[in-house]
Enzyme design. Structure first.
Site, short mmCIF file in Angstrom:
data_model
loop_
_atom_site.label_atom_id
_atom_site.label_comp_id
_atom_site.label_asym_id
_atom_site.label_seq_id
_atom_site.Cartn_x
_atom_site.Cartn_y
_atom_site.Cartn_z
N TRP A 102 0.81 -1.21 0.00
CA TRP A 102 0.00 0.00 0.00
C TRP A 102 0.85 1.26 0.00
CZ3 TRP A 102 -4.59 0.32 -1.78
CH2 TRP A 102 -5.36 -0.84 -1.85
N ASP A 177 -1.95 6.43 6.54
CA ASP A 177 -3.03 5.62 6.00
C ASP A 177 -3.35 4.55 7.04
OD1 ASP A 177 -4.71 3.83 4.75
OD2 ASP A 177 -3.45 3.55 2.98
N LYS A 201 -13.02 -1.54 5.93
CA LYS A 201 -12.35 -2.60 6.69
C LYS A 201 -12.83 -2.58 8.14
CE LYS A 201 -8.74 -2.08 3.32
NZ LYS A 201 -8.65 -3.40 2.68
#
Lengths: 365, 365
Positions: A102, A177, A201
């Site tokens: 990511w 993040d 999530k």
């Protein structure tokens, strides 16, 4: 109806209480005669939902008064562009700490908008650890330093908060993040310039992005930044410059209320520690399975693991699914298995997984 | 539970059948043991939902094979930036036809990315009409011509399709913001280069944007275009480059199936014509209310109207609400009242509104 134990990395399982309330209110929210999806975002009904959701999130994370909470769209992948567009300001360079797929994707996208300095990377370890802050090499005057504090794919989580004051660089805003572990552990928001996460999530449905940004970072957007993604414009319009993803905000609000009923983030953290301890403890002692992440940096949310005999992978997936344990296949870039055990996964679900895995190992070993 | 007649301009009323099915499936979609919000966007369950939704939309609008359907985020306001970022390509100028607040906003945002030529505007008429195509002044070589074929705020709808071949400029791709009337009438997709719309009016929940784009227009994005909003990247990844707004796609898919059960777009168009005829006919004959839009360009979806005695506005809003007719207040920039009567509003709802208005007029006149 029979619910499964759903280990999806995201979109992911939600608390049943939340889903039941959403179903009950689908055609008529609190006597309004409308479902939440049907409400004008500017009406008093939806405004009350959005205001409450924001207040609850602010309370849960103890967000200081000089931070704004924004409800946006596009997820973390869009944010990878939106963040440099908003934060580069008059500077030239942004620093990135790369700890997995990511943050790697983030720094690549940022190169469209800025010069990128990789302050640290764990690529050499195949993204199985987090480089200690003492080894981070910041540039002279970065606009910000970017981190991904939980890497969903490799299952690596920061065991510390990236507080740059500890290395004498407290003036640099830290961007984090937190898509896959926000609200799973207590954090100190004041150590960050900007925290963001896709909701799908640990919070709610896909299509909602949460941004928590320190006010002094507003107003720096590049001329090319779309108005709908200019943090200052979004903040000034209370997240209603464009029509926000209203139903996602409503579900997120129900999740926030559910978290409060559980005792808040600290209570969930304790539960998450217990869940992770159970699963990693079993993996390490099994002799049949293994997790390859640096034990100090193992994610409490995303647990990738391998069968030592990978020829049994298909049997493992088929039999676990038949036992009501679903979405356990690992990300294609890593292989093996992955169990995502977000806030909504109770200890009983992890116990069911461990029980299955123990039985499977006994039968196949 | 008592449902109201909800005249919101968007997010707006949805068919009750759709909401009932969504409520029924909230915890367990078709025996999967998961709700749709909890499904991985890459799993076979959600993939089947997305594929079916796309196929149904393609069938409903008879979308030709050389057009791609994209499920995106950000709504029309984000699209105002995303479209020039994607379509300017090597050109310098984009043409805009301005017929109301939405196309006005669109052309302003586009100036960040291109030179804008206003090919036509109805501003002089206070946006109560659509300039005839014969009067449009296109530039020599525009990247595209932008239209908003139904203006939600002023209640103006194109009474023709903006087919540039009719004025000898068929080589210029027409872009159409159809947010507030997509699927309400039969259109010829082949006359457009790109059609887009926020879902929250005639399709589903806020947070989903539908884009229908001719394949030859892909691959022209500016270097600064975020990857998540690059039409080529989105198309190549079947709308899953970033996690799409999965629940919105699911609800949209239920709406598409509902439209098919009603007999398709042509059947809904006939119903919409009847609804509009009833409401405008009543307004024109009332002597008490008025609509100020050019009769040839009146929107079938959004019907702004005024009480001739505006001192009665508050009473009208309070009494209509008490009668179960909600969200009738006009947009603040126009004033007065507005009834949005999208596909999900049955003739019975319009009849209930007309009955109330007749009674109100009789009592107050």
């Amino acid at each position: 109806m029979s619910r499964v134990w759903n280990f999806s990395a995201g979109p992911a399982a939600l608390p049943e209480e939340v889903l039941r309330q959403a179903a009950d209110e689908m055609l008529d929210w609190q006597g309004s005669g409308m479902g939440v999806m049907e409400m004008s975002h500017r009406g008093k009904e939806f405004t009350s939902i959005a205001v409450q959701a924001e207040a609850d999130l602010r309370e849960l994370l103890a967000v200081p008064a000089d931070y704004r909470i924004l409800f946006m769209q596009g997820g973390a992948i869009a944010a990878n562009a939106i963040i440099p567009m908003n934060l580069i300001g008059g500077k030239r360079v942004a620093d990135y700490v790369v700890t997995g797929a990511w943050s790697q994707k983030s720094q690549k996208e940022a190169r469209k908008y800025a010069e990128v300095n990789i302050a640290a990377t764990s690529e050499a370890s195949d993204f199985t650890t987090v480089p200690p802050m003492a080894d981070w090499k910041l540039s002279a005057d970065p606009a910000y330093l970017f981190t991904c504090t939980n890497e969903t794919i490799s299952g690596v989580e920061y065991p510390f908060e990236p507080d740059l004051a500890r290395i004498g660089r407290g003036e640099v805003p830290v961007v984090a993040d937190m898509s896959s572990h926000i609200l799973s552990r207590v954090i100190d928001v004041s150590k960050y310039g900007l925290i963001f996460g896709g909701a799908q999530k640990n919070i709610g449905p896909a299509g909602l992005t949460i941004v928590i940004v320190r006010e002094d970072l507003l107003g720096r957007a590049m001329p090319h930044c779309p108005a709908a993604f200019d943090f200052r414009i979004v903040a000034e319009n209370a997240s209603m410059y464009n029509t926000p993803p209203t139903y996602g905000i409503y579900i997120a609000g129900l999740v926030f209320q559910w978290i409060k009923r559980q005792g808040g983030v600290a209570a969930l953290e304790a539960r998450n520690v217990a869940k992770a301890k159970l699963l990693y403890g079993f993996l390490d002692g099994s002799g049949f399975y293994e997790n390859r992440v640096d034990p100090a940096c193992r994610s409490r949310m995303n647990v990738p693991f391998f069968l030592k005999d990978e020829s049994l992978n298909d049997a493992f997936l088929a039999e676990s699914k038949a036992a009501g344990l679903t979405q356990l296949k690992g990300h294609k870039s890593v292989g093996g298995m992955r169990a995502s055990i977000y806030n909504a996964m109770p200890l009983a679900g992890v116990q069911a997984l461990v029980d299955f895995m123990r039985d499977f190992a006994a039968r196949k070993a």
